[in-house]
Design an enzyme around this catalytic site. Sequence first.
Site, PDB file in Angstrom:
ATOM      1  N   HIS A   1     -10.962  -3.984   9.619  1.00  0.00           N
ATOM      2  CA  HIS A   1     -11.523  -3.868   8.271  1.00  0.00           C
ATOM      3  C   HIS A   1     -12.869  -3.147   8.280  1.00  0.00           C
ATOM      4  CE1 HIS A   1      -8.605  -7.094   7.686  1.00  0.00           C
ATOM      5  NE2 HIS A   1      -8.697  -6.926   6.387  1.00  0.00           N
TER       6      HIS A   1
ATOM      7  N   GLU B   1       0.815  -1.214   0.000  1.00  0.00           N
ATOM      8  CA  GLU B   1       0.000   0.000   0.000  1.00  0.00           C
ATOM      9  C   GLU B   1       0.849   1.265   0.000  1.00  0.00           C
ATOM     10  OE1 GLU B   1      -0.562  -2.565   2.030  1.00  0.00           O
ATOM     11  OE2 GLU B   1      -2.569  -3.287   1.485  1.00  0.00           O
TER      12      GLU B   1
END
Lengths: 332, 342
Positions: free
Chosen positions: A133, A64
Amino acid sequence: MDTAVRELSYAQAIQEAMALAMEADERVFLMGEDIGVYGGAFQVTGDLVERFGTDRVMDTPISELGGAGVAVGAAVTGMRPIFEFQFSDFATLGMEQIVNQAAKMRFMLGGEVSVPLVMRFPAGSGTGAAAQHSQSLEAWLGHVPGLKVIQPATPHDAKGLLLAAIADPDPVMIFEHKLLYKMKGPVPEGHYTVPIGKAEIRREGRDLTIVATSIMVHKALEAAETLSGEGMDIEVIDLRSIRPIDRETVIESVKKTSKLLCVYEAVKTLGIGAEVSAMIAESEAFDYLDAPIVRLGGAEMPIPYNPDLEKATVPQVPDIVSAARDLVKGVR
Amino acid sequence: MAIARKAISPEQTNLPFAYRQYSPDQLRDVLRKMYLIRRFEEGAEDSYMRGLIHGTMHLSIGQEASAMGICMPLHEDDQITSTHRGHGHCIAKGADVKRMFAEFFGKTTGYCKGRGGSMHIADVAKGNLGANGIVAGGIPIAVGAALSSKRMKTGKVVVSFFGDGANNEGAFHEALNMASIWKLPVIFVCENNGYGMSTSTARSTAVKNIADRAAAYSMPGVIVDGNNFSEVAEASHAAAERARAGEGPTLIESKTYRYRGHSKSDRNRYRTKEEIEDWITNRDPILLFETELKEFGIIDDKGIEAVRESVKQEIADGIEFAKQSPAPELSDLDRYVYTEVA
């Protein structure tokens, strides 16, 4: 000829916006984890790789930070990347490039470059994915000058705001609530934009202003509908953009209703609710207030796994109904 | 920048790379630029001591051959990303010291209009996408610029300069991996000056050479004496050729040394005076290059004196330009945060 309007899901609307932009402009391309043949963790990119190929629908390694940096570098050198974070929680891994580089590069270089970068963040709870998440981190990025931060709540806006973001010369961060992806709504065909920085009044009313973001817009509308049965007339504003933020629409609404309730999924303190409340407290609307401002936000805790606990962590329709009713009736 | 040139004559084929590749004029210009870098930094340091420059700065004195050797084979439209120790890279890529001084003095005529200072010095027109205050921050950005080059078929090569400290950042590893899998035209240049601030590479890094890391990403890892201009230029030339041929990235480790401390707060407690003196006396990149140029008959003492004089004048002019330049208006405080829409 009128543009045809069809029912599309929020995810389909985003996909359509990306496809239109890629057809119109060679420089537009997609980057992200498993956005190619897999179609993205939430099937937002879907089959786009079949239409545009792997050069323009690029799977990245699970990197990322590096991936975000590649997108920044591509953006300053003439491309128009749309970078998908698989979950908004993974922004934590890319923060260096987003906050120190993308947001500040134009400024640090005295205006010599622009960073026309779009980043998409599937956000929010309700999927049973637990604490890492399910977060709503939009206020983190909203705190960074140089970025623009938006939260479309409808399929129509998801497409129009994304097309506006792609055309924007500066980095735009889009937070998409995962529970909205399957929601359907009217979406015009073809190219159109929704302006970044403009709130939308979703329901007009005189008794109370609810300022909501993302999925909470729909919950607030449901609550307003319930309360209309009790004779209460509630205005619901969909903020849509948190940086820049539309002061005028909120201030004018509160001047009309004299009461304000902020509803958002992110952790209650130090977030959007604080900003909207302060905005009113600092404005001429303060003199119009007939009751203290109320915030309904996420609990001060990580999102739990158990579905009942998970729901209890973020505002639900009955919470909004109850808070709104109390405000209108002057209970507090 | 330099245009590649064939060997002058067969008897010169045993000469080091730079003397086969570049004309005497070009080589004299390299010497001049190495002096320009050094005198620029000395001038900046002096101005800082006099209180004309605020903040801090990171000087690359002692690393001039590395900056020049890497940039010499590059084309004018090739791009670089640089580091907090980036003055040399900026000059080597073609920047005007007037506008660099102006930036350090916080003036509107500076490259960043006084918004960036030393740590964000850039020269976008010459392909310098900027120094960076974040260790390894520029490495993925360089990979992104290389992706643009490949997709837009511009033929540009991108160099990412970084220090030894950056090789332990995740961004370094992620960026090298992506550049390799996508075969991007990028050259990773680690200027290993032995210390990340105070921590030596021996204490911070699990491999002996940073170039050893290249094996993990299936790219050539090349070690050069960063104080030897020709050796650096040869490695950069080969890496640029490889990049232009679509064969992908290279990692070059340029072993060098900074004479000054990490920044202005450094008390040099982590290294000995003897170590510093040894590098200055025996391995100075400018002295080494100058000696070679004399040896090959490319310049004489008089020529060297003329170079020094002209550099001295350019630096003095640059400082004067900076002093005379206007400061930014407070009314422009929030400009450049977002792109102004006409």
